[in-house]
Design a protein around this motif. Sequence first.
Motif, PDB file in Angstrom:
ATOM      1  N   PRO A 260     -10.030   5.690  -7.053  1.00  0.00           N
ATOM      2  CA  PRO A 260     -11.190   4.821  -6.892  1.00  0.00           C
ATOM      3  C   PRO A 260     -12.430   5.632  -6.536  1.00  0.00           C
ATOM      4  O   PRO A 260     -12.400   6.445  -5.608  1.00  0.00           O
ATOM      5  CB  PRO A 260     -10.801   3.887  -5.740  1.00  0.00           C
ATOM      6  N   ASP A 261     -13.511   5.435  -7.295  1.00  0.00           N
ATOM      7  CA  ASP A 261     -14.752   6.141  -6.981  1.00  0.00           C
ATOM      8  C   ASP A 261     -15.572   5.305  -6.001  1.00  0.00           C
ATOM      9  O   ASP A 261     -15.146   4.240  -5.553  1.00  0.00           O
ATOM     10  CB  ASP A 261     -15.528   6.484  -8.262  1.00  0.00           C
ATOM     11  N   LYS A 262     -16.756   5.799  -5.695  1.00  0.00           N
ATOM     12  CA  LYS A 262     -17.595   5.129  -4.694  1.00  0.00           C
ATOM     13  C   LYS A 262     -17.892   3.685  -5.105  1.00  0.00           C
ATOM     14  O   LYS A 262     -17.828   2.762  -4.292  1.00  0.00           O
ATOM     15  CB  LYS A 262     -18.893   5.923  -4.533  1.00  0.00           C
ATOM     16  N   ALA A 263     -18.197   3.504  -6.396  1.00  0.00           N
ATOM     17  CA  ALA A 263     -18.535   2.156  -6.869  1.00  0.00           C
ATOM     18  C   ALA A 263     -17.326   1.225  -6.735  1.00  0.00           C
ATOM     19  O   ALA A 263     -17.465   0.048  -6.376  1.00  0.00           O
ATOM     20  CB  ALA A 263     -19.004   2.219  -8.318  1.00  0.00           C
ATOM     21  N   ALA A 264     -16.149   1.742  -7.025  1.00  0.00           N
ATOM     22  CA  ALA A 264     -14.941   0.922  -6.921  1.00  0.00           C
ATOM     23  C   ALA A 264     -14.701   0.518  -5.465  1.00  0.00           C
ATOM     24  O   ALA A 264     -14.350  -0.635  -5.167  1.00  0.00           O
ATOM     25  CB  ALA A 264     -13.740   1.688  -7.466  1.00  0.00           C
ATOM     26  N   LEU A 265     -14.904   1.464  -4.558  1.00  0.00           N
ATOM     27  CA  LEU A 265     -14.687   1.151  -3.142  1.00  0.00           C
ATOM     28  C   LEU A 265     -15.751   0.175  -2.634  1.00  0.00           C
ATOM     29  O   LEU A 265     -15.468  -0.667  -1.787  1.00  0.00           O
ATOM     30  CB  LEU A 265     -14.659   2.432  -2.316  1.00  0.00           C
ATOM     31  N   GLU A 266     -16.946   0.267  -3.196  1.00  0.00           N
ATOM     32  CA  GLU A 266     -17.981  -0.719  -2.821  1.00  0.00           C
ATOM     33  C   GLU A 266     -17.587  -2.110  -3.308  1.00  0.00           C
ATOM     34  O   GLU A 266     -17.813  -3.105  -2.616  1.00  0.00           O
ATOM     35  CB  GLU A 266     -19.335  -0.299  -3.407  1.00  0.00           C
TER      36      GLU A 266
ATOM     37  N   THR B 274       0.843  -1.200   0.000  1.00  0.00           N
ATOM     38  CA  THR B 274       0.000   0.000   0.000  1.00  0.00           C
ATOM     39  C   THR B 274       0.876   1.247   0.000  1.00  0.00           C
ATOM     40  O   THR B 274       1.151   1.822   1.050  1.00  0.00           O
ATOM     41  CB  THR B 274      -0.938  -0.038   1.240  1.00  0.00           C
ATOM     42  N   PRO B 275       1.330   1.668  -1.186  1.00  0.00           N
ATOM     43  CA  PRO B 275       2.279   2.773  -1.227  1.00  0.00           C
ATOM     44  C   PRO B 275       1.667   4.144  -1.488  1.00  0.00           C
ATOM     45  O   PRO B 275       2.433   5.111  -1.633  1.00  0.00           O
ATOM     46  CB  PRO B 275       3.174   2.373  -2.412  1.00  0.00           C
ATOM     47  N   SER B 276       0.327   4.247  -1.550  1.00  0.00           N
ATOM     48  CA  SER B 276      -0.249   5.549  -1.905  1.00  0.00           C
ATOM     49  C   SER B 276      -1.659   5.674  -1.350  1.00  0.00           C
ATOM     50  O   SER B 276      -2.293   4.667  -1.002  1.00  0.00           O
ATOM     51  CB  SER B 276      -0.313   5.685  -3.435  1.00  0.00           C
ATOM     52  N   PRO B 277      -2.185   6.892  -1.307  1.00  0.00           N
ATOM     53  CA  PRO B 277      -3.552   7.087  -0.798  1.00  0.00           C
ATOM     54  C   PRO B 277      -4.607   6.311  -1.588  1.00  0.00           C
ATOM     55  O   PRO B 277      -5.575   5.816  -1.000  1.00  0.00           O
ATOM     56  CB  PRO B 277      -3.760   8.606  -0.920  1.00  0.00           C
ATOM     57  N   ASN B 278      -4.466   6.198  -2.900  1.00  0.00           N
ATOM     58  CA  ASN B 278      -5.463   5.444  -3.663  1.00  0.00           C
ATOM     59  C   ASN B 278      -5.445   3.961  -3.277  1.00  0.00           C
ATOM     60  O   ASN B 278      -6.499   3.325  -3.136  1.00  0.00           O
ATOM     61  CB  ASN B 278      -5.221   5.602  -5.166  1.00  0.00           C
ATOM     62  N   CYS B 279      -4.258   3.407  -3.121  1.00  0.00           N
ATOM     63  CA  CYS B 279      -4.155   2.012  -2.655  1.00  0.00           C
ATOM     64  C   CYS B 279      -4.688   1.892  -1.231  1.00  0.00           C
ATOM     65  O   CYS B 279      -5.342   0.901  -0.879  1.00  0.00           O
ATOM     66  CB  CYS B 279      -2.706   1.536  -2.710  1.00  0.00           C
ATOM     67  N   GLN B 280      -4.407   2.884  -0.405  1.00  0.00           N
ATOM     68  CA  GLN B 280      -4.878   2.865   0.987  1.00  0.00           C
ATOM     69  C   GLN B 280      -6.400   2.855   1.046  1.00  0.00           C
ATOM     70  O   GLN B 280      -7.001   2.142   1.847  1.00  0.00           O
ATOM     71  CB  GLN B 280      -4.328   4.080   1.742  1.00  0.00           C
ATOM     72  N   ALA B 281      -7.031   3.640   0.174  1.00  0.00           N
ATOM     73  CA  ALA B 281      -8.496   3.682   0.161  1.00  0.00           C
ATOM     74  C   ALA B 281      -9.066   2.307  -0.184  1.00  0.00           C
ATOM     75  O   ALA B 281     -10.048   1.854   0.430  1.00  0.00           O
ATOM     76  CB  ALA B 281      -8.978   4.729  -0.843  1.00  0.00           C
ATOM     77  N   MET B 282      -8.456   1.630  -1.148  1.00  0.00           N
ATOM     78  CA  MET B 282      -8.928   0.288  -1.519  1.00  0.00           C
ATOM     79  C   MET B 282      -8.685  -0.698  -0.374  1.00  0.00           C
ATOM     80  O   MET B 282      -9.555  -1.508  -0.039  1.00  0.00           O
ATOM     81  CB  MET B 282      -8.247  -0.178  -2.800  1.00  0.00           C
TER      82      MET B 282
END
Length: 150
Positions: free
Chosen positions: A129-135, A10-18
Amino acid sequence: MPTLLIVHHTPSPNCQAMFEAVVSGATAPEIEGVRVVRRAALSATAADVLDADGFLLGTPANLGYMSGALKHFFDQIYYPCLDTTKGRPFGYYVHGGNDVTGAVRGIESVTTGLGWRRAAEAVTVTGEPDKAALERCWELGATIAAGLAD
Ligand SMILES: Cc1cc2nc3c(=O)[nH]c(=O)nc-3n(C[C@H](O)[C@H](O)[C@H](O)COP(=O)(O)O)c2cc1C
């Protein structure tokens, strides 16, 4: 109690969100009786894998492959775990800038070699990642955890 091992780079905020969405799904209160263990890919060991009943893997796409960190994880655990972990369920997510094909191929290949059983659709995301991706990430975590609880 069944154990779900999450191995992630997890090297970045986008990866962290996922990652956080996957953990949130895996630890949803309605899924009872599953222990969820998280390990950064560079610190996960063969003992962690042998102790687990199922796996979630997360990585960015780097240079047309999974991250070096997740590759290092597989390099370390492959033979120590090959005999014992066949058939165990897993799922994975990949984040990339524009093309995650090689990372997906690499993960499918090594997990096929290990004899692990993919128990959910892979989640792949490029860009933020948008809401759908995080879902979808949440569903991934919940699906693998719920499968262990059954
Ligand atoms: C050295 C390096 C190689 C990369 N190679 C790829 C690649 O092959 N395919 C891809 O889709 N993204 C690639 N990326 C982008 C990463 O996947 C991306 O930076 C990572 O998922 C984190 O996302 P973020 O930068 O949007 O937060 C690369 C990034 C770096 C630093």
